[in-house]
Design a protein around this motif. Sequence first.
Motif: not given
Length: 158
Positions: A19, A26-27
Amino acid sequence: MSVQAIIWLALLVVLLAIELLTLGLTTIWFAGGALAAFLAAVFGMDLTVQIILFAAVSVILLIFTRPFAVKYVNKSRVKTNADSLIGRTAVVTEEINNLAGTGQARVAGQDWTARSKEETRRIPSGATVKIQAISGVKLIVEPCGILEEESAAHGIGQ
């Protein structure tokens, strides 16, 4: 600390690192799930509970925070490359005729292959056009202002 807790902690660190490197949101949601699973492992809960917590927390965070993040985070992000051309004007340097497969336009000092948004419309060289989209390496354009009115009055491009 149990092996399971160490695995969840390692996963949390990896997800946070990804990230931080991408800054693309995204994570981060899965990092939250990994944190919940890590805490469950620290308190001695069963692996099944840990996995369910990981999945549930990840999905809940994704569902409830992603719309906010998409709307408000990176709001001032500047369009780059080809995306920045959409909405700009260009000058036709070679007549645009979709049926003949010809046409070029110059924008920001670069020549691009150009096609009319309307399949049968011809746009003469020297005309000013507005870029509507980009398809592959082709600008999809439509005439600006005066050309549209002249075209309608004189039957040009019909």
